[in-house]
Design an enzyme around this catalytic site. Structure first.
Site, short mmCIF file in Angstrom:
data_model
loop_
_atom_site.label_atom_id
_atom_site.label_comp_id
_atom_site.label_asym_id
_atom_site.label_seq_id
_atom_site.Cartn_x
_atom_site.Cartn_y
_atom_site.Cartn_z
N CYS A 111 0.81 -1.23 0.00
CA CYS A 111 0.00 0.00 0.00
C CYS A 111 0.84 1.27 0.00
O CYS A 111 0.31 2.36 -0.21
CB CYS A 111 -0.94 0.00 1.19
SG CYS A 111 -1.86 -1.54 1.33
N HIS A 247 -3.54 6.83 2.06
CA HIS A 247 -3.93 5.51 1.61
C HIS A 247 -5.30 5.18 2.21
O HIS A 247 -5.53 5.38 3.40
CB HIS A 247 -2.88 4.48 2.06
CG HIS A 247 -3.35 3.07 1.95
ND1 HIS A 247 -3.91 2.58 0.79
CD2 HIS A 247 -3.36 2.05 2.84
CE1 HIS A 247 -4.24 1.31 0.99
NE2 HIS A 247 -3.93 0.97 2.20
N ASN A 277 -10.20 -0.84 -0.10
CA ASN A 277 -8.75 -0.66 -0.02
C ASN A 277 -8.12 -1.26 -1.28
O ASN A 277 -8.15 -2.48 -1.46
CB ASN A 277 -8.24 -1.36 1.25
CG ASN A 277 -6.73 -1.30 1.40
OD1 ASN A 277 -6.02 -0.96 0.46
ND2 ASN A 277 -6.25 -1.64 2.58
O1 UT7 Z 1 -3.64 -1.36 3.64
C1 UT7 Z 1 -3.41 -1.67 4.97
C2 UT7 Z 1 -4.20 -2.87 5.21
N1 UT7 Z 1 -4.94 -3.06 6.35
C3 UT7 Z 1 -5.51 -2.21 7.20
O2 UT7 Z 1 -5.42 -1.01 7.17
C4 UT7 Z 1 -6.35 -2.85 8.25
C5 UT7 Z 1 -6.32 -2.14 9.56
N2 UT7 Z 1 -7.27 -2.77 10.47
C6 UT7 Z 1 -8.60 -2.60 10.38
O3 UT7 Z 1 -9.05 -1.83 9.53
C7 UT7 Z 1 -9.47 -3.30 11.37
O4 UT7 Z 1 -8.66 -4.00 12.31
C8 UT7 Z 1 -10.44 -4.31 10.70
C9 UT7 Z 1 -11.51 -3.54 9.92
C10 UT7 Z 1 -9.70 -5.24 9.78
C11 UT7 Z 1 -11.18 -5.13 11.76
O5 UT7 Z 1 -11.83 -4.30 12.67
P1 UT7 Z 1 -11.69 -4.56 14.23
O6 UT7 Z 1 -12.49 -3.52 14.90
O7 UT7 Z 1 -10.22 -4.62 14.54
O8 UT7 Z 1 -12.40 -5.97 14.39
P2 UT7 Z 1 -11.81 -7.33 14.98
O9 UT7 Z 1 -10.80 -7.93 14.07
O10 UT7 Z 1 -11.44 -7.11 16.42
O11 UT7 Z 1 -13.08 -8.26 14.96
C12 UT7 Z 1 -14.23 -7.98 15.80
C13 UT7 Z 1 -15.26 -9.04 15.56
C14 UT7 Z 1 -14.73 -10.47 15.66
O12 UT7 Z 1 -15.72 -11.27 16.27
P3 UT7 Z 1 -15.66 -11.65 17.84
O13 UT7 Z 1 -14.36 -12.37 17.99
O14 UT7 Z 1 -15.68 -10.33 18.55
O15 UT7 Z 1 -16.85 -12.47 18.03
C15 UT7 Z 1 -14.58 -10.91 14.22
O16 UT7 Z 1 -14.71 -12.30 14.06
O17 UT7 Z 1 -15.80 -8.93 14.25
C16 UT7 Z 1 -15.74 -10.20 13.59
N3 UT7 Z 1 -15.56 -9.97 12.15
C17 UT7 Z 1 -16.59 -9.76 11.32
N4 UT7 Z 1 -17.93 -9.74 11.54
C18 UT7 Z 1 -18.71 -9.47 10.48
C19 UT7 Z 1 -14.41 -9.88 11.46
N5 UT7 Z 1 -14.68 -9.61 10.17
C20 UT7 Z 1 -16.02 -9.53 10.05
C21 UT7 Z 1 -16.90 -9.27 8.99
N6 UT7 Z 1 -18.21 -9.26 9.24
N7 UT7 Z 1 -16.46 -9.02 7.75
#
Ligand code: UT7
Length: 320
Positions: A111, A247, A277
């Site tokens: 990225c 980005h 993204n």
């Molecule tokens: O180009 C650079 C690339 N990457 C980034 O910039 C990513 C940076 N990180 C993020 O944007 C965030 O960490 C994410 C959007 C990827 C995730 O958000 P989060 O607030 O960190 O969520 P999390 O990973 O802590 O997940 C929370 C919950 C989990 O369930 P439990 O364990 O709380 O029951 C996940 O299993 O959300 C669940 N989950 C989803 N639920 C519905 C994860 N993905 C999804 C989904 N739909 N797509």
């Protein structure tokens, strides 16, 4: 001499996949995706390829600059999804647009790729080796995400953005701050799919994997710091910057960076709601869309920043 952006172009694939469409593929919802990321839709390549989108964006950038492909001296494609391990996507774009005299190669910095390309173009231009460059960020991330993994597949999209730059005695790139931290490579990676040989046997298919929260923390810490370094290098205050082009990974990251830099969120334009993204393509697509809309005026001060796998990051301050 500085590298100055003279023309920009962008290209998105025709198929628009909204969040409800993704909810038919994995256990997710429009509400979760919008609240956690700000994304409403992304475009996914069908017939389009990284090279075809890159070529389209490049031709638009050249047309806006009023230049011919045959004049291009340096052609860099920032991509992690070029489609062929060799030759580079850049060589194939070169053939498609007819940039016959260009030196063409790819840069793999995920990225941050477009920032890295700009960094190199500026160095080549300052050295006097080349007088112009065509810089492209292009990706088909939909081809490397695991479409059964809801934690990653909802985030990414496909597309390409391009910028044609020329040596300029005034304006252009004023300062930059670029870095890498390879010790964190496992936080966001995609193993190559071509790992097998007679000794190793079959290798599992590689898909993009990510520790989202680690990347989030890294971005929120690193982006304000490297933008600060670029501002200092340019002798520019944050409040003098018209727009911060970041980005497009996550709305919450943009908001956190705005807060840390003590700048209003309105100065952080966004297209991730419609594009998701798109990795190396996200910055040049955003820039080209703003350029096309007439938002960027000669003399405007802009700060650009990218961050991603590597880990890699970069920021620059430029006068449009
Ligand atoms: O180009 C650079 C690339 N990457 C980034 O910039 C990513 C940076 N990180 C993020 O944007 C965030 O960490 C994410 C959007 C990827 C995730 O958000 P989060 O607030 O960190 O969520 P999390 O990973 O802590 O997940 C929370 C919950 C989990 O369930 P439990 O364990 O709380 O029951 C996940 O299993 O959300 C669940 N989950 C989803 N639920 C519905 C994860 N993905 C999804 C989904 N739909 N797509």
């Amino acid at each position: 001499m500085n590298a100055r952006i003279i023309g920009t172009g962008w290209c998105l694939p025709a198929f628009r996949a909204d969040n409800d469409y993704l909810a038919t593929l994995v256990d997710t919802s429009d509400e979760w995706i919008r609240e956690r990321t700000g994304i409403r839709a992304r475009h996914l390549a069908g017939e389009e390829t990284t090279v075809s989108m890159a070529a389209e964006a490049a031709e638009k950038a050249l047309a806006r600059a009023g230049r011919e492909a045959s004049e291009v001296e340096l052609l860099i494609v920032a991509t992690i999804t070029g489609g062929t391990d060799t030759p580079s996507a850049a060589c194939r774009v070169q053939a498609q647009i007819g940039a016959k005299k260009a030196v063409a190669f790819d840069v793999n910095a995920a990225c941050s790729g477009f920032l890295y390309a700009l960094h190199m173009a500026d160095a080549f231009i300052k050295s006097g080796m080349y007088k112009n460059a065509l810089l492209i960020g292009a990706e088909s991330l939909s081809r490397i995400v695991d479409w059964t993994d809801r934690s990653t597949c909802v985030l990414f999209g496909d597309g390409a953005g391009a910028a044609y730059v020329e040596a300029s005695e005034s304006g252009g790139l004023l300062a930059q701050s670029v870095g890498s931290s390879g010790d964190k490579w496992e936080v966001l990676s995609c193993r190559s799919r071509s790992g097998a040989n007679p000794i190793s046997g079959a290798q599992p298919a590689g898909y993009l994997t990510m520790d989202g929260q680690e990347v989030f923390k890294f971005a929120v810490r690193t982006v304000p710091r490297c933008i600060g370094e670029a501002l200092e290098g340019a002798g520019v205050r944050a409040d003098e910057v018209k727009l911060f082009l970041l980005h497009q990974a996550n709305l919450r990251i943009l908001q956190a960076v705005a807060k840390r830099l003590e700048q209003p969120e309105e100065k952080f334009p966004m297209n991730l709601d419609e594009c998701g993204n798109t990795s190396a393509a996200s910055l040049p697509i955003l820039m080209a869309q703003l350029d096309e809309a007439g938002t960027l005026k000669r003399g405007d001060l802009l700060a650009l920043s990218g961050f991603g796998a590597g880990l890699t990051w970069g920021a620059c301050v430029l006068e449009w």
